[in-house]
Design an enzyme around this catalytic site. Structure first.
Site, mmCIF file in Angstrom:
data_model
loop_
_atom_site.group_PDB
_atom_site.id
_atom_site.type_symbol
_atom_site.label_atom_id
_atom_site.label_comp_id
_atom_site.label_asym_id
_atom_site.label_seq_id
_atom_site.Cartn_x
_atom_site.Cartn_y
_atom_site.Cartn_z
ATOM 1 N N HIS A 286 0.997 -1.332 0.074
ATOM 2 C CA HIS A 286 0.046 -0.055 0.096
ATOM 3 C C HIS A 286 0.865 1.153 0.075
ATOM 4 O O HIS A 286 1.996 1.088 0.385
ATOM 5 C CB HIS A 286 -0.905 0.122 1.332
ATOM 6 C CG HIS A 286 -1.595 -1.220 1.587
ATOM 7 N ND1 HIS A 286 -2.832 -1.671 0.866
ATOM 8 C CD2 HIS A 286 -1.225 -2.033 2.541
ATOM 9 C CE1 HIS A 286 -3.344 -2.719 1.577
ATOM 10 N NE2 HIS A 286 -2.497 -3.268 2.509
ATOM 11 N N ASP B 137 2.791 -6.676 2.286
ATOM 12 C CA ASP B 137 1.769 -6.103 2.959
ATOM 13 C C ASP B 137 2.487 -4.504 3.596
ATOM 14 O O ASP B 137 1.549 -4.146 4.317
ATOM 15 C CB ASP B 137 1.023 -6.796 3.936
ATOM 16 C CG ASP B 137 -0.255 -6.166 4.352
ATOM 17 O OD1 ASP B 137 -0.872 -5.434 3.563
ATOM 18 O OD2 ASP B 137 -0.537 -6.210 5.714
#
Ligand code: 0GY
Length: 304
Positions: free
Chosen positions: A34, A258
């Site tokens: 992200h 992640d």
């Protein structure tokens, strides 16, 4: 200038991840990561359930290079709601080395979808984790899926293992491939061949269109990182679950860091150690090539 205060207890991403011992194959893709903000340029969504620390595209690309990866798949995080500006900005700065998964609402126009596609978006994410998002009606999600199917996109789904029985018919009805985040969040204190994980394995076995990210051992683990300093075999309790999926479905698995690891309050992983987890779940060079290179390239860079 907008100022955001982080959610109490929020842990920042690791400032100096170690160099992995495991060398990923050339062309490897970190298929789940992200960007957060920076909040003064890309404000966090009013409806967000947490306020993160900033995690910029430059910092993500520096981590990519440090870990030896070539490409990223950047997933819109819930703290940005359906405003995909930070994601698009990162994709446009990546020189074609990043693809994106967006969040959109029913009100999105065809022109906006086309612009997202041009930036490198190849899917939308439907999130069913209640602590992260408010409920969206299924008919709205189905309508969105129908529209993005025409662009050749897929749907990424995030849910807890206990919710799979209730959700799976909806997933199968989606007119796109379905990519499951973090193995559907199994409870790894249960047996790897117990009824809960068996339900997920059956779901993948019976439906060729379902893919799985064998990611987030740090989020699923009860045993945690290695107890001994310098030991590089972390998250032992998660490994059998991920390895089972990789060995059963080698052509439908993806892996990601992640980073920057939203919502971790106890322990922040060393991203170098996460890379060293890979040979424990994909033990052969052939499996590693599929997991890290061939599968993500087929799903995200097809036709290039
Ligand atoms: C993840 C997991 C989480 C958060 C999000 O978009 C998000 O906010 O995905 C989580 O809190 O489990 O995939 O990063």
């Amino acid at each position: 200038m907008t100022h955001f205060t982080k959610t109490p207890g929020w842990l920042d991403w690791h400032p100096a991840p170690s160099s992995p011992r495991f060398r990923v194959p050339p062309g490897s893709v970190d298929a789940h990561c992200h960007v957060f903000g920076p909040g003064d340029r890309f404000p966090y969504a009013p409806e967000r359930k947490y306020t993160p620390c900033d995690a910029s595209k430059e910092q993500l690309f520096a981590l990519r290079d440090h870990l030896g990866f070539e490409r990223n798949v950047i997933v819109q995080a819930t703290c940005h709601g359906a405003d995909n500006s930070a994601l698009v900005d990162a994709l446009q700065a990546s020189n074609g080395r990043a693809r994106g998964i967006a969040t959109v609402k029913r009100s999105v126009s065809n022109e906006e979808l086309q612009a997202l596609h041009a930036a490198g978006v190849r899917g939308v994410r439907f999130n069913f984790v209640k602590r992260l998002v408010d409920f969206t009606p299924r008919d709205e999600l189905m309508e969105i899926a129908g529209r993005v199917a025409g662009l050749g996109w897929h749907v990424v789904v995030y849910f807890e293992a206990v919710d799979l029985p209730e959700l799976q018919d909806f997933f199968i009805d989606l007119p796109t491939p379905v990519v499951v985040d973090h193995m559907g969040r199994p409870d790894v204190s249960q047996p790897v061949d117990g009824p809960e994980f068996e339900c997920f394995v059956r779901f993948m076995r019976e439906h060729e269109k379902v893919w799985c990210k064998v990611s987030c051992p740090e989020r699923l683990s009860a045993s945690g990182p290695p107890a001994l300093d310098g030991e590089r075999s972390p998250y032992r309790d998660v490994a059998p679950f991920a390895r089972r999926i990789v060995e059963l479905f080698p052509d439908r698995v993806l892996w990601g860091t992640d980073w920057p690891h939203p919502n971790l309050k106890q322990h922040m992983p060393d991203d170098g150690l996460l890379v060293d987890f890979i040979p424990h779940i994909a033990p052969t060079a052939e499996l590693q090539q599929k997991l890290l290179v061939d599968n993500p390239r087929r799903l995200y860079w097809a036709g290039d």
